[in-house]
Design an enzyme around this catalytic site. Sequence first.
Site, PDB file in Angstrom:
ATOM      1  N   THR A  51       1.422   3.617   8.296  1.00 25.42           N
ATOM      2  CA  THR A  51       2.130   2.766   7.569  1.00 25.42           C
ATOM      3  C   THR A  51       3.136   2.864   8.425  1.00 25.42           C
ATOM      4  O   THR A  51       3.625   1.439   8.808  1.00 25.42           O
ATOM      5  CB  THR A  51       2.511   4.157   6.851  1.00 25.42           C
ATOM      6  OG1 THR A  51       1.499   3.849   5.370  1.00 25.42           O
ATOM      7  CG2 THR A  51       3.854   3.254   5.914  1.00 25.42           C
ATOM      8  N   THR A  90       0.467   8.922   7.732  1.00 24.46           N
ATOM      9  CA  THR A  90       0.868   9.963   6.706  1.00 24.46           C
ATOM     10  C   THR A  90       0.266  11.000   6.163  1.00 24.46           C
ATOM     11  O   THR A  90      -0.286  12.172   5.834  1.00 24.46           O
ATOM     12  CB  THR A  90       2.435   9.779   6.294  1.00 24.46           C
ATOM     13  OG1 THR A  90       1.490   8.684   5.237  1.00 24.46           O
ATOM     14  CG2 THR A  90       3.365   9.280   6.994  1.00 24.46           C
ATOM     15  N   ASP A  91      -1.045  10.755   5.885  1.00 22.27           N
ATOM     16  CA  ASP A  91      -1.713  11.059   4.740  1.00 22.27           C
ATOM     17  C   ASP A  91      -2.819  12.569   5.035  1.00 22.27           C
ATOM     18  O   ASP A  91      -3.037  13.128   4.528  1.00 22.27           O
ATOM     19  CB  ASP A  91      -2.801   9.978   3.952  1.00 22.27           C
ATOM     20  CG  ASP A  91      -2.504   9.129   2.956  1.00 22.27           C
ATOM     21  OD1 ASP A  91      -1.508   9.809   2.984  1.00 22.27           O
ATOM     22  OD2 ASP A  91      -2.612   7.781   2.789  1.00 22.27           O
TER      23      ASP A  91
HETATM   24  C1  SIN Z   1       0.860   6.484   5.611  1.00 18.19           C
HETATM   25  O1  SIN Z   1       1.428   6.617   6.809  1.00 18.19           O
HETATM   26  O2  SIN Z   1       1.957   6.590   5.166  1.00 18.19           O
HETATM   27  C2  SIN Z   1      -0.263   5.789   4.830  1.00 18.19           C
HETATM   28  C3  SIN Z   1      -1.196   5.221   5.365  1.00 18.19           C
HETATM   29  C4  SIN Z   1      -1.958   5.779   6.276  1.00 18.19           C
HETATM   30  O3  SIN Z   1      -2.074   7.337   6.230  1.00 18.19           O
HETATM   31  O4  SIN Z   1      -2.445   5.685   7.273  1.00 18.19           O
END
Ligand code: SIN
Length: 321
Positions: free
Chosen positions: A12, A91-92
């Site tokens: 993200t 983040t995932d």
């Molecule tokens: C994010 O980064 O918050 C969600 C998408 C990902 O993990 O690439």
Amino acid sequence: MGVVVILGTGGTIAGTGPDPSAPWRYTAAQLSIDQLVSAVPGLAGVPLEARQVAQVDSKDMGWSVWQDLGRALAAELARDEVDGVVVTHGTDTLEETALLLHHLVDVPKPVVLTAAMRPATAVDADGPGNLRDAVGLVRAAAAQGRHGVVAVLAGRAWAGAEVRKAHSHEVDAFDGGGAPALAETDAQGQWPQAMPVWPAALARGWALLALARPPRVELVCSHADADGWLVDALLAHSRSGSPTERLRGLVVAATGHGTLHQGLEAALGRAEQAGVVVWRSSRTAQGGVLSREGDRWPAAGPVTAAQARVALLLSLLSPVA
Ligand code: SIN
């Protein structure tokens, strides 16, 4: 002053959307790492190099990206002029990559993962601040002789072996599973002058990523009515497939401090008899599963179930003495 290298993998933090005031509508992994760096005015004048290693939404993270990241990290960390490396990530699955790197990094330099909960096009994007903080932390760590793998989000640094995503949509989404942050920025966005020593990376080395395909390790969960049907289905599928695809390990996200539904426990026993290595983690948010005398299956420790899967996979590749 040494060089800070920034390796981009997507997420993200590199996401874009059509409406800056609707940050939930976006596509991850769109902007290049050079574009992300040039959007942070605070980085002008800092000796930086940026490289694109991957461009993925981290829900799709996997072995081949980890291999590419491992190759890039090994090369950059070996350069004398490099003080440390920042990795931008989604983040995932950040906690899985952080744990992997905690096991593998074998050079005493800081490796700092960072990410964002809002895309780069959001009015209140958190990525630029996180990237500035991550670069600042590499510089502060190098000056203070701190090294290891950490993750920086929302002004706090978490140990790579403890960090986890604890909220699905708030900007301040990460914690240490009950362990405190290693450091926090002050009101001016500066890291402390004297940070505590970071947990040392385990230095198991990049050769653990050499296989074209990792051993198959799956994750199952204990829950109401968990009668072991899923485990038996995995075993049947594994027996009928090719030997290279065979199930080698199972992590169970157990209830509480490692307890299992009796039906699931019986099925895990059958898996063990079939040669599958079983580890217990917890589906509870904090604490994990610690070893106790008389355990039927090893406890994965304080890590999350997804991190335990990574640790078991590495242990199948090379058991820790
Ligand atoms: C994010 O980064 O918050 C969600 C998408 C990902 O993990 O690439």
